[in-house]
Design an enzyme around this catalytic site. Structure first.
Site, PDB file in Angstrom:
ATOM      1  N   HIS A  88     -11.256  66.022 120.329  1.00  0.00           N
ATOM      2  CA  HIS A  88     -10.195  65.375 119.588  1.00  0.00           C
ATOM      3  C   HIS A  88     -11.105  64.631 118.322  1.00  0.00           C
ATOM      4  O   HIS A  88     -12.228  64.390 118.706  1.00  0.00           O
ATOM      5  CB  HIS A  88      -9.599  64.218 120.377  1.00  0.00           C
ATOM      6  CG  HIS A  88      -8.223  63.810 119.489  1.00  0.00           C
ATOM      7  ND1 HIS A  88      -8.455  62.834 118.320  1.00  0.00           N
ATOM      8  CD2 HIS A  88      -7.065  63.938 119.301  1.00  0.00           C
ATOM      9  CE1 HIS A  88      -7.548  62.328 117.888  1.00  0.00           C
ATOM     10  NE2 HIS A  88      -6.412  63.068 118.234  1.00  0.00           N
ATOM     11  N   GLU A 152      -5.769  70.037 113.667  1.00  0.00           N
ATOM     12  CA  GLU A 152      -5.560  68.728 113.299  1.00  0.00           C
ATOM     13  C   GLU A 152      -6.361  67.996 112.127  1.00  0.00           C
ATOM     14  O   GLU A 152      -7.446  67.803 112.310  1.00  0.00           O
ATOM     15  CB  GLU A 152      -5.579  67.759 114.399  1.00  0.00           C
ATOM     16  CG  GLU A 152      -4.974  68.039 115.572  1.00  0.00           C
ATOM     17  CD  GLU A 152      -4.642  66.661 116.479  1.00  0.00           C
ATOM     18  OE1 GLU A 152      -3.617  66.473 116.829  1.00  0.00           O
ATOM     19  OE2 GLU A 152      -5.513  66.081 116.855  1.00  0.00           O
TER      20      GLU A 152
HETATM   21  P1  PGA Z   1      -0.538  61.360 115.450  1.00  0.00           P
HETATM   22  O1  PGA Z   1      -1.825  61.737 116.484  1.00  0.00           O
HETATM   23  O2  PGA Z   1       0.512  62.250 115.527  1.00  0.00           O
HETATM   24  O3  PGA Z   1      -0.315  59.868 115.703  1.00  0.00           O
HETATM   25  O4  PGA Z   1      -1.025  61.391 113.759  1.00  0.00           O
HETATM   26  C1  PGA Z   1      -2.089  62.841 116.451  1.00  0.00           C
HETATM   27  C2  PGA Z   1      -3.405  63.213 117.280  1.00  0.00           C
HETATM   28  O5  PGA Z   1      -4.326  62.498 117.050  1.00  0.00           O
HETATM   29  O6  PGA Z   1      -3.353  64.149 118.330  1.00  0.00           O
END
Ligand code: PGA
Length: 229
Positions: A88, A152
């Site tokens: 992440h 992401e």
């Molecule tokens: P968010 O986070 O939906 O709060 O933007 C997603 C993530 O960091 O996996």
């Protein structure tokens, strides 16, 4: 579709009990829900396990030994964890791509499906970062492995805004192409400010599901999203 919830380091025991008590999904049968609470609350989720898979937010890059504070993939497997988030962006700040590849390998070797997060730091950045992240993450495992990659974009996480469908498709197509070149058949999720209000836009994207952060902190909002997916 897959909906994975990353609770990050939020909520407490009372909140998680409330979440689980109210977790009654009428989701269509083909929606797979993966809930990833902090390690110390995994047991609450296991005790009340209903229509979801158990996920963790991190795993050690090594199998065993003098690594104070770490949790190994075999321990997670022992406990009943089925998925683990790896790489992440909130961890990539202090983890090298190579270490993330080791974590992916630890997960796979222990029968846990890794959800590998990749994404560029800045909007419209060139693709070098994503290419490197994908290639390295997949470098230590067999291409028959079961892998999920979550695209992401770092700049979209927690921002309240998501990229256009065209932008998401361009990046996820790149990720699929890179994985395919290495012989992998992967599933691709989108994560970063996912919310029900963006679903019509997100449904224009070719995705296998979503990785949600903030949305998971309110059980009703989360379930509403799952029903609409
Ligand atoms: P968010 O986070 O939906 O709060 O933007 C997603 C993530 O960091 O996996």
């Amino acid at each position: 579709m897959i909906v994975a919830a990353n609770f990050k380091m939020n909520l407490n025991l009372k909140d998680y009990k409330h979440f689980l008590k109210n977790f009654n999904t009428n989701a269509s049968k083909d929606t797979e829900i993966i809930l990833c609470p902090p390690f110390v609350y995994l047991n609450e989720f296991k005790k009340l396990k209903k229509d979801f898979y158990l996920g963790a937010q991190d795993v050690s890059e090594v199998a065993v030994g003098r690594h104070t504070g770490q949790v190994s993939a075999s321990m997670l497997k022992d406990f009943g964890v089925e998925f683990v988030i790896v790489g992440h962006s909130e961890r990539r700040g202090f983890e090298l791509d190579e270490q993330i590849a080791n974590k992916v390998k630890q997960a796979v070797d222990n029968g846990i499906i890794p959800i590998v997060c990749v994404g560029e730091n800045v909007k419209n950045q060139d693709d070098a970062q994503i290419i490197n992240q994908v290639n390295t993450a997949l470098s230590k495992i067999e291409n028959s492995s079961n892998i999920i990659i979550a695209y992401e974009p770092v700049w979209a996480i927690g921002s309240g805004e998501i990229p256009s469908a065209a932008y998401i498709n361009k990046k996820t197509n790149l990720i699929k192409k890179l994985a395919k070149k290495l012989g992998f058949k992967i599933k691709v999720l989108y994560g970063g400010s996912v919310d029900a209000k963006y679903l019509s836009q997100l449904k224009k994207c070719s995705l296998d599901g979503y990785l949600v952060g903030g949305l998971s902190l309110d059980v009703n909002k989360f379930l509403n999203f799952v029903r609409l997916v």
